[in-house]
Write an enzyme that holds these catalytic residues in place. Structure first.
Site, PDB file in Angstrom:
ATOM      1  N   ASP A  43     -33.812 -38.104 -10.931  1.00 32.59           N
ATOM      2  CA  ASP A  43     -33.809 -36.661 -11.169  1.00 32.59           C
ATOM      3  C   ASP A  43     -35.261 -36.180 -11.155  1.00 32.59           C
ATOM      4  OD1 ASP A  43     -34.864 -37.384 -13.618  1.00 32.59           O
ATOM      5  OD2 ASP A  43     -33.374 -36.360 -14.835  1.00 32.59           O
ATOM      6  N   CYS A  46     -34.494 -41.758 -14.462  1.00 33.52           N
ATOM      7  CA  CYS A  46     -34.499 -40.415 -15.046  1.00 33.52           C
ATOM      8  C   CYS A  46     -35.544 -40.451 -16.163  1.00 33.52           C
ATOM      9  CB  CYS A  46     -33.111 -39.974 -15.505  1.00 33.52           C
ATOM     10  SG  CYS A  46     -32.347 -40.952 -16.808  1.00 33.52           S
ATOM     11  N   THR A  67     -35.402 -40.911 -19.545  1.00 34.61           N
ATOM     12  CA  THR A  67     -35.275 -42.081 -20.421  1.00 34.61           C
ATOM     13  C   THR A  67     -34.595 -43.258 -19.732  1.00 34.61           C
ATOM     14  OG1 THR A  67     -33.122 -41.270 -21.144  1.00 34.61           O
ATOM     15  CG2 THR A  67     -35.038 -40.666 -22.513  1.00 34.61           C
ATOM     16  N   HIS A 124     -28.660 -63.326 -16.206  1.00 32.54           N
ATOM     17  CA  HIS A 124     -27.394 -63.416 -16.948  1.00 32.54           C
ATOM     18  C   HIS A 124     -26.361 -62.375 -16.533  1.00 32.54           C
ATOM     19  CE1 HIS A 124     -29.115 -65.755 -20.653  1.00 32.54           C
ATOM     20  NE2 HIS A 124     -29.388 -66.335 -19.495  1.00 32.54           N
ATOM     21  N   HIS A 173     -22.022 -67.398 -16.726  1.00 33.28           N
ATOM     22  CA  HIS A 173     -22.245 -65.953 -16.652  1.00 33.28           C
ATOM     23  C   HIS A 173     -21.334 -65.280 -15.620  1.00 33.28           C
ATOM     24  CE1 HIS A 173     -25.553 -66.436 -19.352  1.00 33.28           C
ATOM     25  NE2 HIS A 173     -26.112 -67.326 -18.551  1.00 33.28           N
TER      26      HIS A 173
HETATM   27  C1  RB5 Z   1     -34.059 -34.446 -18.070  1.00 34.87           C
HETATM   28  O1  RB5 Z   1     -34.692 -33.523 -18.885  1.00 34.87           O
HETATM   29  C2  RB5 Z   1     -33.608 -35.645 -18.887  1.00 34.87           C
HETATM   30  O2  RB5 Z   1     -32.609 -35.271 -19.780  1.00 34.87           O
HETATM   31  C3  RB5 Z   1     -33.133 -36.753 -17.978  1.00 34.87           C
HETATM   32  O3  RB5 Z   1     -34.158 -37.106 -17.122  1.00 34.87           O
HETATM   33  C4  RB5 Z   1     -32.703 -38.045 -18.634  1.00 34.87           C
HETATM   34  O4  RB5 Z   1     -33.663 -38.520 -19.521  1.00 34.87           O
HETATM   35  C5  RB5 Z   1     -31.331 -38.109 -19.156  1.00 34.87           C
HETATM   36  O5  RB5 Z   1     -30.858 -39.103 -19.689  1.00 34.87           O
END
Ligand code: RB5
Length: 151
Positions: free
Chosen positions: A12, A69, A71, A102, A137
Site C-alpha cells: 500500500d 504495508c 505494520t 518450519h 513440518h
Molecule cells: C495505512 O495507514 C496502514 O493502516 C497500513 O499500511 C497497515 O499498517 C495496515 O495494517
C-alpha cells in the site's frame, strides 16, 4: 535459456517507497519481479493489493510473493484468508528464517513503518535463501489447509 526466479510483490502507500527499493534490490540479485502496485504515495486500501498477490500465489501463478504495508499486520490478515497461502509477518531475521524452515511460508510480509531499509533487505535475502525442512513440518502445514477445507 537461463531461468530466473520470479516473484510477485505488492504494497500500500505506507510501504510504497520500501517496495520500490526492495524491487530494485531483487532485480540486482537476478530475480524477476512482478509488481502489482501500488504505484505512488496516494492513500489506498491495502486489501486490494494484498488480494492480488495472495490470489496469484494461491492459484500457483507464482511460487512466492512479498507484501508490505505500514505494520505488515493488515496484509497478513488479508493474505492468510487464501487457502494455500502461508503468509508470514517477519520484521526480524530469526522469524524470516524459521518461517521458511518450519512453515514453508510462501508470502513474506514486512512492516515498512517498523523496520529500516537495510534490515528489510537482509530479511528478504534470508527468506529467499532459506529452504523448507519438510519432515514433521509437512504434515503440520498440510493440516492447516485440511482444517479449513473440512470446516
Ligand atoms: C495505512 O495507514 C496502514 O493502516 C497500513 O499500511 C497497515 O499498517 C495496515 O495494517
Amino acid at each position: 535459456m537461463e531461468t530466473k526466479e520470479t516473484l510477485i510483490i505488492g504494497s500500500d502507500h505506507a510501504a510504497f517507497e520500501l517496495k520500490e527499493k526492495i524491487g530494485k534490490h531483487l532485480v540486482h540479485l537476478g530475480i524477476d519481479v512482478k509488481d502489482v502496485g501500488t504505484n505512488g504515495e496516494s492513500s489506498v486500501n491495502y486489501v486490494d493489493f494484498g488480494k492480488k498477490v495472495a490470489k496469484a500465489v494461491a492459484e500457483k501463478e507464482f511460487d512466492r510473493g512479498i507484501l508490505l504495508c505500514g505494520t505488515g499486520i493488515g496484509m497478513s490478515m488479508v493474505a492468510n484468508r487464501f487457502t494455500g497461502v502461508r503468509a508470514a509477518l517477519c520484521n526480524d531475521l530469526f522469524s524470516a528464517r524459521l518461517s521458511r524452515r518450519h512453515n514453508n511460508a510462501n508470502i513474506l510480509v514486512l512492516g515498512a513503518r517498523v523496520i529500516g531499509d537495510m534490515l528489510a533487505y537482509e530479511i528478504v535475502r534470508e527468506w529467499l535463501e532459506t529452504g523448507f525442512e519438510g519432515g514433521r513440518h509437512s504434515d503440520r502445514i498440510d493440516s492447516i489447509d485440511a482444517a479449513y477445507i473440512n470446516a
